[in-house]
Design a protein around this motif. Sequence first.
Motif, PDB file in Angstrom:
ATOM      1  N   HIS A 149       0.838  -1.198   0.000  1.00 49.02           N
ATOM      2  CA  HIS A 149       0.000   0.000   0.000  1.00 49.02           C
ATOM      3  C   HIS A 149       0.871   1.246   0.000  1.00 49.02           C
ATOM      4  CE1 HIS A 149      -3.589  -2.340   0.799  1.00 49.02           C
ATOM      5  NE2 HIS A 149      -2.943  -2.979   1.757  1.00 49.02           N
ATOM      6  N   ALA A 150       0.379   2.274  -0.678  1.00 49.72           N
ATOM      7  CA  ALA A 150       1.058   3.563  -0.615  1.00 49.72           C
ATOM      8  C   ALA A 150       0.989   4.054   0.831  1.00 49.72           C
ATOM      9  CB  ALA A 150       0.394   4.553  -1.557  1.00 49.72           C
ATOM     10  N   SER A 151       2.016   4.737   1.264  1.00 52.09           N
ATOM     11  CA  SER A 151       2.033   5.270   2.628  1.00 52.09           C
ATOM     12  C   SER A 151       1.034   6.421   2.740  1.00 52.09           C
ATOM     13  CB  SER A 151       3.430   5.774   2.975  1.00 52.09           C
ATOM     14  OG  SER A 151       3.694   6.988   2.287  1.00 52.09           O
ATOM     15  N   PRO A 152       0.617   6.759   3.945  1.00 54.16           N
ATOM     16  CA  PRO A 152      -0.276   7.903   4.116  1.00 54.16           C
ATOM     17  C   PRO A 152       0.324   9.190   3.530  1.00 54.16           C
ATOM     18  CG  PRO A 152      -0.195   6.647   6.148  1.00 54.16           C
ATOM     19  CD  PRO A 152       0.841   6.055   5.223  1.00 54.16           C
ATOM     20  N   LEU A 153       1.617   9.366   3.700  1.00 46.38           N
ATOM     21  CA  LEU A 153       2.266  10.558   3.170  1.00 46.38           C
ATOM     22  C   LEU A 153       2.251  10.560   1.643  1.00 46.38           C
ATOM     23  CD1 LEU A 153       3.565  13.142   4.067  1.00 46.38           C
ATOM     24  CD2 LEU A 153       5.754  11.955   4.212  1.00 46.38           C
ATOM     25  N   ASP A 154       2.498   9.410   1.040  1.00 45.54           N
ATOM     26  CA  ASP A 154       2.422   9.311  -0.422  1.00 45.54           C
ATOM     27  C   ASP A 154       1.003   9.619  -0.901  1.00 45.54           C
ATOM     28  OD1 ASP A 154       5.116   8.596  -0.651  1.00 45.54           O
ATOM     29  OD2 ASP A 154       4.672   6.444  -0.566  1.00 45.54           O
ATOM     30  N   LEU A 155       0.018   9.134  -0.180  1.00 46.02           N
ATOM     31  CA  LEU A 155      -1.372   9.399  -0.540  1.00 46.02           C
ATOM     32  C   LEU A 155      -1.693  10.888  -0.432  1.00 46.02           C
ATOM     33  CD1 LEU A 155      -3.064   6.356   1.221  1.00 46.02           C
ATOM     34  CD2 LEU A 155      -2.835   6.712  -1.259  1.00 46.02           C
ATOM     35  N   LEU A 156      -1.204  11.523   0.608  1.00 47.51           N
ATOM     36  CA  LEU A 156      -1.431  12.965   0.767  1.00 47.51           C
ATOM     37  C   LEU A 156      -0.752  13.760  -0.345  1.00 47.51           C
ATOM     38  CD1 LEU A 156      -1.170  13.667   4.586  1.00 47.51           C
ATOM     39  CD2 LEU A 156      -3.112  14.092   3.089  1.00 47.51           C
ATOM     40  N   ARG A 157       0.447  13.364  -0.691  1.00 53.16           N
ATOM     41  CA  ARG A 157       1.138  14.053  -1.782  1.00 53.16           C
ATOM     42  C   ARG A 157       0.361  13.914  -3.080  1.00 53.16           C
ATOM     43  NH1 ARG A 157       6.771  12.119   0.487  1.00 53.16           N
ATOM     44  NH2 ARG A 157       7.346  14.003   1.620  1.00 53.16           N
ATOM     45  N   ARG A 158      -0.165  12.724  -3.331  1.00 55.84           N
ATOM     46  CA  ARG A 158      -0.962  12.511  -4.538  1.00 55.84           C
ATOM     47  C   ARG A 158      -2.233  13.350  -4.487  1.00 55.84           C
ATOM     48  NH1 ARG A 158      -1.010  12.372  -9.612  1.00 55.84           N
ATOM     49  NH2 ARG A 158      -2.830  11.345 -10.469  1.00 55.84           N
ATOM     50  N   PHE A 159      -2.848  13.432  -3.308  1.00 57.47           N
ATOM     51  CA  PHE A 159      -4.038  14.265  -3.143  1.00 57.47           C
ATOM     52  C   PHE A 159      -3.734  15.709  -3.523  1.00 57.47           C
ATOM     53  CE2 PHE A 159      -6.186  17.377  -0.480  1.00 57.47           C
ATOM     54  CZ  PHE A 159      -7.495  17.200  -0.899  1.00 57.47           C
ATOM     55  N   HIS A 160      -2.626  16.237  -3.043  1.00 55.93           N
ATOM     56  CA  HIS A 160      -2.269  17.626  -3.331  1.00 55.93           C
ATOM     57  C   HIS A 160      -2.011  17.832  -4.828  1.00 55.93           C
ATOM     58  CE1 HIS A 160      -2.447  19.161   0.702  1.00 55.93           C
ATOM     59  NE2 HIS A 160      -1.700  18.151   1.141  1.00 55.93           N
ATOM     60  N   LYS A 161      -1.397  16.863  -5.489  1.00 54.52           N
ATOM     61  CA  LYS A 161      -1.194  16.956  -6.937  1.00 54.52           C
ATOM     62  C   LYS A 161      -2.539  16.965  -7.661  1.00 54.52           C
ATOM     63  CE  LYS A 161       3.399  14.934  -7.120  1.00 54.52           C
ATOM     64  NZ  LYS A 161       4.217  13.785  -7.518  1.00 54.52           N
ATOM     65  N   LEU A 162      -3.458  16.156  -7.184  1.00 57.26           N
ATOM     66  CA  LEU A 162      -4.786  16.119  -7.793  1.00 57.26           C
ATOM     67  C   LEU A 162      -5.535  17.436  -7.573  1.00 57.26           C
ATOM     68  CD1 LEU A 162      -5.712  12.462  -6.848  1.00 57.26           C
ATOM     69  CD2 LEU A 162      -5.357  13.334  -9.173  1.00 57.26           C
ATOM     70  N   GLN A 163      -5.338  18.049  -6.419  1.00 53.62           N
ATOM     71  CA  GLN A 163      -5.953  19.356  -6.173  1.00 53.62           C
ATOM     72  C   GLN A 163      -5.404  20.391  -7.153  1.00 53.62           C
ATOM     73  OE1 GLN A 163      -8.925  18.932  -4.348  1.00 53.62           O
ATOM     74  NE2 GLN A 163      -8.377  20.979  -3.691  1.00 53.62           N
ATOM     75  N   VAL A 164      -4.111  20.337  -7.437  1.00 58.54           N
ATOM     76  CA  VAL A 164      -3.514  21.246  -8.419  1.00 58.54           C
ATOM     77  C   VAL A 164      -4.151  21.007  -9.793  1.00 58.54           C
ATOM     78  CG1 VAL A 164      -1.378  21.793  -9.676  1.00 58.54           C
ATOM     79  CG2 VAL A 164      -1.340  21.576  -7.180  1.00 58.54           C
ATOM     80  N   GLU A 165      -4.324  19.743 -10.152  1.00 58.39           N
ATOM     81  CA  GLU A 165      -4.980  19.415 -11.427  1.00 58.39           C
ATOM     82  C   GLU A 165      -6.401  19.966 -11.455  1.00 58.39           C
ATOM     83  OE1 GLU A 165      -4.859  15.336 -12.841  1.00 58.39           O
ATOM     84  OE2 GLU A 165      -2.908  15.048 -11.850  1.00 58.39           O
ATOM     85  N   ARG A 166      -7.075  19.890 -10.332  1.00 58.04           N
ATOM     86  CA  ARG A 166      -8.447  20.385 -10.265  1.00 58.04           C
ATOM     87  C   ARG A 166      -8.472  21.895 -10.476  1.00 58.04           C
ATOM     88  NH1 ARG A 166     -12.536  17.433  -6.421  1.00 58.04           N
ATOM     89  NH2 ARG A 166     -10.763  17.294  -5.043  1.00 58.04           N
ATOM     90  N   VAL A 167      -7.554  22.601  -9.850  1.00 60.29           N
ATOM     91  CA  VAL A 167      -7.462  24.055 -10.030  1.00 60.29           C
ATOM     92  C   VAL A 167      -7.200  24.383 -11.504  1.00 60.29           C
ATOM     93  CG1 VAL A 167      -6.074  26.100  -9.480  1.00 60.29           C
ATOM     94  CG2 VAL A 167      -6.797  24.547  -7.648  1.00 60.29           C
ATOM     95  N   GLU A 168      -6.303  23.633 -12.122  1.00 65.72           N
ATOM     96  CA  GLU A 168      -6.023  23.836 -13.545  1.00 65.72           C
ATOM     97  C   GLU A 168      -7.280  23.576 -14.376  1.00 65.72           C
ATOM     98  OE1 GLU A 168      -2.747  21.165 -14.138  1.00 65.72           O
ATOM     99  OE2 GLU A 168      -1.294  22.570 -13.264  1.00 65.72           O
ATOM    100  N   GLY A 169      -8.058  22.586 -13.990  1.00 67.62           N
ATOM    101  CA  GLY A 169      -9.309  22.280 -14.688  1.00 67.62           C
ATOM    102  C   GLY A 169     -10.294  23.429 -14.627  1.00 67.62           C
ATOM    103  N   TYR A 170     -10.375  24.084 -13.467  1.00 72.55           N
ATOM    104  CA  TYR A 170     -11.248  25.252 -13.358  1.00 72.55           C
ATOM    105  C   TYR A 170     -10.770  26.363 -14.287  1.00 72.55           C
ATOM    106  CZ  TYR A 170     -13.981  23.500  -9.428  1.00 72.55           C
ATOM    107  OH  TYR A 170     -14.843  22.775  -8.641  1.00 72.55           O
ATOM    108  N   GLY A 171      -9.469  26.525 -14.401  1.00 67.57           N
ATOM    109  CA  GLY A 171      -8.926  27.516 -15.324  1.00 67.57           C
ATOM    110  C   GLY A 171      -9.308  27.196 -16.767  1.00 67.57           C
ATOM    111  N   GLN A 172      -9.229  25.929 -17.130  1.00 65.21           N
ATOM    112  CA  GLN A 172      -9.609  25.506 -18.480  1.00 65.21           C
ATOM    113  C   GLN A 172     -11.114  25.692 -18.708  1.00 65.21           C
ATOM    114  OE1 GLN A 172      -8.241  21.460 -18.604  1.00 65.21           O
ATOM    115  NE2 GLN A 172      -6.084  22.056 -18.584  1.00 65.21           N
ATOM    116  N   PHE A 173     -11.888  25.420 -17.686  1.00 60.06           N
ATOM    117  CA  PHE A 173     -13.335  25.589 -17.753  1.00 60.06           C
ATOM    118  C   PHE A 173     -13.668  27.059 -18.026  1.00 60.06           C
ATOM    119  CE2 PHE A 173     -17.445  24.592 -15.141  1.00 60.06           C
ATOM    120  CZ  PHE A 173     -18.148  24.271 -16.294  1.00 60.06           C
TER     121      PHE A 173
END
Length: 183
Positions: free
Chosen positions: A21-45
């Motif tokens: 399993h990915a570590s909790p810290l790895d999961l949090l880092r991935r979450f933050h990257k996904l949040q950045v992608e989401r922000v970029e998506g709003y910009g594209q929208f």
Amino acid sequence: MAMASCPAGDPNASPKHSNGHASPLDLLRRFHKLQVERVEGYGQFEEAFNVFIDGSSGQEAQEHNFNAYKQRVAEITMAFRRISEEIIHIKNSLRDTHNKAEISAIIEKIQDLEETKLKLTADLQIARKNAADEPDNDDMNQVVANLRQRLDGLAQEITETLEDLKYESEDLYAQEIDDETLR
């Protein structure tokens, strides 16, 4: 803990520990990257909407611009869906695999807020289009202003909840520093 690499070529994979399993810290880092992608998506929208609104003169141009806008919105929606599904997986892994219920609950709250934000953003774009079609309609302009105000408040709440996540997860980052110091 010993680390094992994830299969090559999987863009969503993160390093896994020996328990698979990915570590909790790895999961949090991935979450933050996904949040950045989401922000970029709003910009594209927003960019797609602006292209649609700015270029909508003449019936033929309006149809073309609307079809291009609908296509772009469909692409962005698919990206948001993928991000949301991955974040739900992260939230569940933190809760079920790593016993991080507090962190999982904060991520769930962020998910709920982001869902509301997406709906409000779409509502705002519809209202802005209606206001552009009827520029002298004070009621429509008021609807736009109210939606913008609600979105601003929601953005502030998301920021505050992300801060809560940061404070709740500080111990994970501290543990990583301690582990690196011991090596």
